[in-house]
Design a protein around this motif. Structure first.
Motif, short mmCIF file in Angstrom:
data_model
loop_
_atom_site.label_atom_id
_atom_site.label_comp_id
_atom_site.label_asym_id
_atom_site.label_seq_id
_atom_site.Cartn_x
_atom_site.Cartn_y
_atom_site.Cartn_z
N ARG A 174 -12.85 11.36 3.93
CA ARG A 174 -12.80 12.47 3.18
C ARG A 174 -13.88 12.20 2.02
O ARG A 174 -14.63 13.23 1.80
N TRP A 175 -14.40 11.11 1.96
CA TRP A 175 -15.71 10.98 0.81
C TRP A 175 -16.68 11.39 1.44
O TRP A 175 -17.50 12.17 0.61
N LEU A 176 -16.90 11.45 2.75
CA LEU A 176 -18.02 12.19 3.25
C LEU A 176 -18.02 13.71 3.31
O LEU A 176 -19.18 14.24 2.95
N GLY A 177 -16.89 14.10 3.33
CA GLY A 177 -16.69 15.61 2.99
C GLY A 177 -17.10 16.05 1.74
O GLY A 177 -18.10 17.11 1.60
N TYR A 178 -16.96 15.18 0.51
CA TYR A 178 -17.35 15.69 -0.57
C TYR A 178 -18.82 15.32 -0.86
O TYR A 178 -19.51 16.29 -1.45
N LEU A 179 -19.27 14.42 -0.17
CA LEU A 179 -20.85 14.14 -0.32
C LEU A 179 -21.64 15.25 0.47
O LEU A 179 -22.39 16.04 0.00
N THR A 180 -20.92 15.81 1.52
CA THR A 180 -21.61 16.84 2.44
C THR A 180 -21.40 18.20 1.40
O THR A 180 -22.32 19.22 1.53
N ALA A 181 -20.20 18.47 0.73
CA ALA A 181 -20.06 19.46 0.12
C ALA A 181 -21.07 19.55 -1.35
O ALA A 181 -21.48 20.67 -1.46
N LEU B 29 -13.62 13.38 -4.90
CA LEU B 29 -13.99 14.59 -5.42
C LEU B 29 -15.21 14.39 -6.45
O LEU B 29 -16.01 14.99 -6.70
N TRP B 30 -14.80 13.09 -6.99
CA TRP B 30 -15.85 12.84 -8.38
C TRP B 30 -17.12 12.50 -7.79
O TRP B 30 -18.16 12.58 -8.36
N ILE B 31 -17.40 12.01 -6.43
CA ILE B 31 -18.99 11.97 -6.10
C ILE B 31 -19.64 13.32 -6.36
O ILE B 31 -20.74 13.42 -6.60
N LEU B 32 -18.73 14.56 -5.91
CA LEU B 32 -19.44 15.94 -5.88
C LEU B 32 -19.60 16.25 -7.41
O LEU B 32 -20.60 16.70 -7.89
N PRO B 172 1.18 16.27 0.27
CA PRO B 172 0.50 15.94 -1.29
C PRO B 172 -1.06 16.06 -1.06
O PRO B 172 -1.66 16.52 -1.96
N THR B 173 -1.62 15.96 0.15
CA THR B 173 -3.20 16.17 0.41
C THR B 173 -3.35 17.47 -0.13
O THR B 173 -4.42 17.71 -0.06
N HIS B 174 -2.45 18.55 0.52
CA HIS B 174 -2.89 19.92 0.30
C HIS B 174 -2.94 20.18 -1.15
O HIS B 174 -3.72 20.93 -1.89
N PHE B 175 -2.08 19.71 -1.95
CA PHE B 175 -1.75 19.68 -3.45
C PHE B 175 -3.23 19.14 -4.27
O PHE B 175 -3.63 19.74 -4.91
N ALA B 176 -3.70 18.07 -3.43
CA ALA B 176 -4.88 17.26 -4.00
C ALA B 176 -6.09 18.43 -3.54
O ALA B 176 -7.02 18.52 -4.71
N MET B 177 -5.88 19.24 -2.80
CA MET B 177 -6.93 20.07 -2.33
C MET B 177 -7.20 21.31 -3.43
O MET B 177 -7.84 21.78 -3.91
N VAL B 178 -5.75 21.65 -3.78
CA VAL B 178 -5.76 22.55 -5.00
C VAL B 178 -6.20 22.05 -6.03
O VAL B 178 -7.11 22.86 -6.88
N GLU B 179 -5.82 20.80 -6.54
CA GLU B 179 -6.27 20.58 -7.72
C GLU B 179 -7.69 20.19 -7.69
O GLU B 179 -8.47 20.60 -9.00
N SER B 180 -8.54 19.85 -6.72
CA SER B 180 -9.78 19.72 -6.25
C SER B 180 -10.43 20.94 -6.70
O SER B 180 -11.85 21.05 -7.39
#
Lengths: 239, 203
Positions: A174-181, B29-32, B172-180
């Motif tokens: 998943r972290w690669l997903g965010y890096l890619t995003a 998410l916080w990488i982004l 819960p991962t779907h909820f995390a996506m909404v939150e993201s």
């Protein structure tokens, strides 16, 4: 998972290493021989542009030769990424297909500008303005085209967030997903270079060059790492 | 099984865990988000750096911008963020009819923002202002076009969120996506507030 996939693990590892080797060769010719790193300013006058090609002309043209040999370095890894994506997709692997196609077409924007610069260096006796024209053509071709790139990235992002495989061994954690995003969002700086000749938005500026360059390098390191890790795991679990 | 696939306890409430810490969305998410924000911070710093060479020229060029339009856009994005925040709360409470409506209201504000911005560009071009006229305009167009790109991406994310939350979320991962998605939208809002202050207000 189907058995067939494990058969090609070695071939996939060879392809990843092929990309790494060709990428290093490309970096040497682009940075060391053609000396386009850091990029020349976008508002450089014609005679100074000509001087870049005419002084050390042979070194530049040797750089073009190696650039043309190694310019397809993204293709092998594109195939491995698609194979790994297809593993995780159900039914017809549409994301893997568009990733492969976009990667194949996108490769053009790496080796083709090299050839354009090669034409500029081929005859340095011509008028400086003509060299400038080829120079600018090459640079905008190298920096600005965005069309294929997002299509390549969007499937990777999708797979990273929807896969059912665990993050620990996957080629697409998943972290690669965010890096890619992040890379996808920032890649939109490229076409802006068409508007500017100076400052951070020009082709030698922060936005169209340094940021995409930095992110692309980091992304390449990341995906080579996750792919090799995933392949190692796949080989181990098939043994 | 990854961490995200723990059995949901009490609906989709992804509240604080045992340690009392809750990272909105998920850590990756916080990488982004930090990446984006540090990148924009570098742009803001270079704006101030260039401004230092020619404060009066920058102030003169700034007068061409309409603070009213900028303020309307700020209010639109703030309102939109409010709708989205309430939308996330509604998703957490599994209110499947309320949540998508709140996200749609957020989208309406976003479209209003895009319309205002287009109007503003049209007005400036109509006054014969070109990007190359002054460094200020290079920054103005560069920053706002870049930000507008983020607004468009955010609007697409909000549409996906509105469509996904019409039914109860399964994981819960779907909820995390909404939150993201919501976090990304709040970041777009935050960046605009800084852009508004820097380009329209600083004297």
């Amino acid at each position: 998972m189907e058995k067939g996939f494990y058969a090609s693990v070695t071939s996939q590892r060879v392809l990843v290493w092929m990309t790494i080797a060709l990428g290093v060769l490309f970096a040497i010719s682009y940075m060391g021989l053609m000396r386009f790193f850091p990029p020349p300013p976008a508002d450089l006058p014609a005679d100074e542009v000509l001087a870049h090609y005419s002084t050390n002309n042979i070194r530049f043209r040797v750089g073009v030769i190696f650039g043309l040999i190694s310019g397809g370095f993204l293709l092998p890894i594109t195939v491995v990424i698609s194979v790994q994506m297809a593993r995780l997709e159900k039914g017809v692997p549409v994301w893997a297909i568009i990733q492969a196609l976009a990667g194949a077409v996108g490769t053009i924007f790496i080796w083709f500008p090299i050839l354009i610069w090669g034409v500029a260096a081929f005859t340095v006796e011509r008028a400086a303005e003509l060299t400038l024209l080829m120079h600018e053509f090459g640079w905008l071709l190298f920096i600005a085209p965005l069309s294929m790139f997002p299509m390549q990235l969007i499937g990777i992002i999708f797979i990273a967030f929807t896969k059912e495989e665990s993050d620990a061994h996957s080629a697409f954690p998943r972290w690669l997903g965010y890096l890619t995003a992040w890379q996808l969002v920032q890649s939109f700086g490229g076409p802006i270079a068409v508007l500017f000749k100076t400052g951070i938005f020009s082709w030698n500026g922060l936005l169209p060059f340094w940021l995409p360059f930095g992110l692309f390098s980091a992304w390449m390191v990341a995906i080579c790492y996750t792919l090799l890790r995933a392949l190692r795991h796949q080989r181990a679990s098939s043994a | 099984m990854s961490e995200g696939e723990k059995a949901p306890s009490g609906g989709l409430a992804s509240g604080p865990d045992e340690s009392g810490a809750h990272v909105p969305g998920e850590p990756g998410l916080w990488i982004l988000l930090f990446g984006e924000m540090s990148f924009f911070a570098a742009l803001f710093a270079s704006f101030l750096y260039y401004r230092g060479f020619d404060p009066s020229g920058f102030a003169e060029a700034q007068k061409q911008l309409s603070q009213t339009v900028g303020l309307i856009n700020t209010l639109l994005l703030l309102t939109s963020s409010l709708f989205v925040a309430h939308g996330v709360r509604a998703v957490r409470a599994a209110q499947t009819s309320l949540a998508p409506r709140l996200f749609v209201l957020g989208i309406v504000c976003a479209i209003g923002f895009i319309a205002c911005k287009s109007f503003e560009y049209y007005e400036l071009f109509d006054h014969g202002i070109a990007i190359s006229d002054h460094t200020f305009y290079s920054f103005y167009f560069g920053l706002t076009v870049l930000h507008l790109g983020h607004v468009v991406i955010g609007t697409i994310l909000l549409s996906l969120m509105a469509s996904a939350t019409r039914r109860p979320l399964k994981k819960p991962t779907h909820f995390a996506m909404v939150e993201s998605g919501a976090c990304f939208w709040h970041m777009v809002d935050l960046l605009w507030i800084v852009i508004f202050a820097l380009l329209y207000l600083v004297e």
